[in-house]
Scaffold this active site. Structure first.
Site, short mmCIF file in Angstrom:
data_model
loop_
_atom_site.label_atom_id
_atom_site.label_comp_id
_atom_site.label_asym_id
_atom_site.label_seq_id
_atom_site.Cartn_x
_atom_site.Cartn_y
_atom_site.Cartn_z
CG ASP A 30 -62.48 -43.56 63.75
OD1 ASP A 30 -63.60 -43.50 63.23
OD2 ASP A 30 -62.05 -44.58 64.34
CB ILE A 31 -61.02 -44.67 68.86
CG1 ILE A 31 -60.18 -44.98 70.08
CG2 ILE A 31 -61.84 -45.88 68.41
CD1 ILE A 31 -61.00 -45.20 71.34
CG ASN A 85 -70.18 -46.43 56.73
OD1 ASN A 85 -70.04 -46.47 55.51
ND2 ASN A 85 -69.15 -46.52 57.56
CD GLN A 92 -75.32 -45.75 61.30
OE1 GLN A 92 -76.14 -45.98 60.41
NE2 GLN A 92 -75.46 -44.78 62.18
CG HIS A 98 -70.57 -41.32 62.41
ND1 HIS A 98 -71.56 -42.09 62.96
CD2 HIS A 98 -69.72 -42.17 61.80
CE1 HIS A 98 -71.31 -43.37 62.70
NE2 HIS A 98 -70.21 -43.44 61.98
CG HIS A 100 -66.36 -42.23 58.62
ND1 HIS A 100 -65.63 -42.98 59.52
CD2 HIS A 100 -67.63 -42.74 58.67
CE1 HIS A 100 -66.40 -43.90 60.07
NE2 HIS A 100 -67.63 -43.77 59.57
P1 AMP Z 1 -69.34 -46.38 61.56
O1 AMP Z 1 -68.79 -47.78 61.39
O2 AMP Z 1 -69.56 -45.66 60.26
O3 AMP Z 1 -70.56 -46.37 62.46
O4 AMP Z 1 -68.20 -45.56 62.28
C1 AMP Z 1 -68.05 -45.54 63.66
C2 AMP Z 1 -66.64 -45.09 63.92
O5 AMP Z 1 -66.55 -44.68 65.26
C3 AMP Z 1 -65.57 -46.15 63.70
O6 AMP Z 1 -64.65 -45.70 62.71
C4 AMP Z 1 -64.92 -46.29 65.07
O7 AMP Z 1 -63.54 -46.53 65.01
C5 AMP Z 1 -65.25 -44.96 65.71
N1 AMP Z 1 -65.29 -44.93 67.16
C6 AMP Z 1 -65.94 -45.78 67.99
N2 AMP Z 1 -65.77 -45.42 69.27
C7 AMP Z 1 -65.00 -44.30 69.26
C8 AMP Z 1 -64.47 -43.45 70.26
N3 AMP Z 1 -64.70 -43.67 71.57
N4 AMP Z 1 -63.72 -42.38 69.87
C9 AMP Z 1 -63.48 -42.16 68.59
N5 AMP Z 1 -63.96 -42.92 67.57
C10 AMP Z 1 -64.70 -43.99 67.91
#
Ligand code: AMP
Length: 112
Positions: A30-31, A85, A92, A98, A100
Site C-alpha cells: 500500500d502506498i 472495505n 472504500q 481488494h 488489505h
Molecule cells: P480502500 O480505502 O479500502 O479503498 O483502500 C484503498 C487503498 O489503496 C488505500 O489504503 C490507499 O492507500 C491505497 N492506494 C491508493 N493508490 C495506491 C497506489 N497507487 N499504490 C498502492 N496503494 C494505493
C-alpha cells in the site's frame, strides 16, 4: 467505472511495489501504509466491490483469500488482519475489489 488506479497497476501503466502475482491476482504494498506490513491483494478481473461479485466469482474469491494466506506465510506473519472495505461509508476509496493485509502491530477492536 472500471478504470481505477488499480487497473493501471494491473496493466503496468503505473509502478507498484509488487510482492506477489499470478494469473488471477496481484499483490503490492500500500502506498500509504497503516501498519508496518500493509499489502493489497486485488483480482486482475475488475469487480468494483465485494457486493458486486457474482456466484461465478466463487473460485476467484477463494483464490484471493488463499493468495493472502500464501503471502502471509511467505512473510512469516502469524498475526495479521484482513480487511475488505465495501462501499464509501465503509471506507472504500478505490472501486476495484481488494483485500488489505495488515500486520506488524497490535490492532484494536472495534475498528474505527
Ligand atoms: P480502500 O480505502 O479500502 O479503498 O483502500 C484503498 C487503498 O489503496 C488505500 O489504503 C490507499 O492507500 C491505497 N492506494 C491508493 N493508490 C495506491 C497506489 N497507487 N499504490 C498502492 N496503494 C494505493
Amino acid at each position: 467505472m472500471t478504470d481505477t488506479i488499480f487497473s493501471k497497476i494491473i496493466n503496468k501503466e503505473i509502478p507498484a511495489d509488487i510482492v506477489y502475482e499470478d494469473e488471477k491476482c496481484i499483490a503490492f504494498n500500500d502506498i500509504s501504509p497503516q501498519a508496518p506490513t500493509h499489502i493489497l491483494v486485488i483480482p486482475r478481473k475488475h469487480i468494483s466491490k465485494l457486493s458486486e461479485s457474482q456466484e461465478t466469482d466463487k473460485d476467484l474469491l477463494g483464490h484471493l483469500m488463499l493468495s493472502a494466506t500464501h503471502i502471509t506465510k511467505k512473510l512469516n506473519l502469524n498475526d495479521y488482519r484482513l480487511v475488505i472495505n465495501n462501499g464509501a461509508d465503509a471506507g472504500q476509496t478505490v472501486f476495484h475489489l481488494h483485500i488489505h493485509i495488515l500486520a506488524g502491530r497490535p490492532f484494536g477492536w472495534p475498528p474505527g
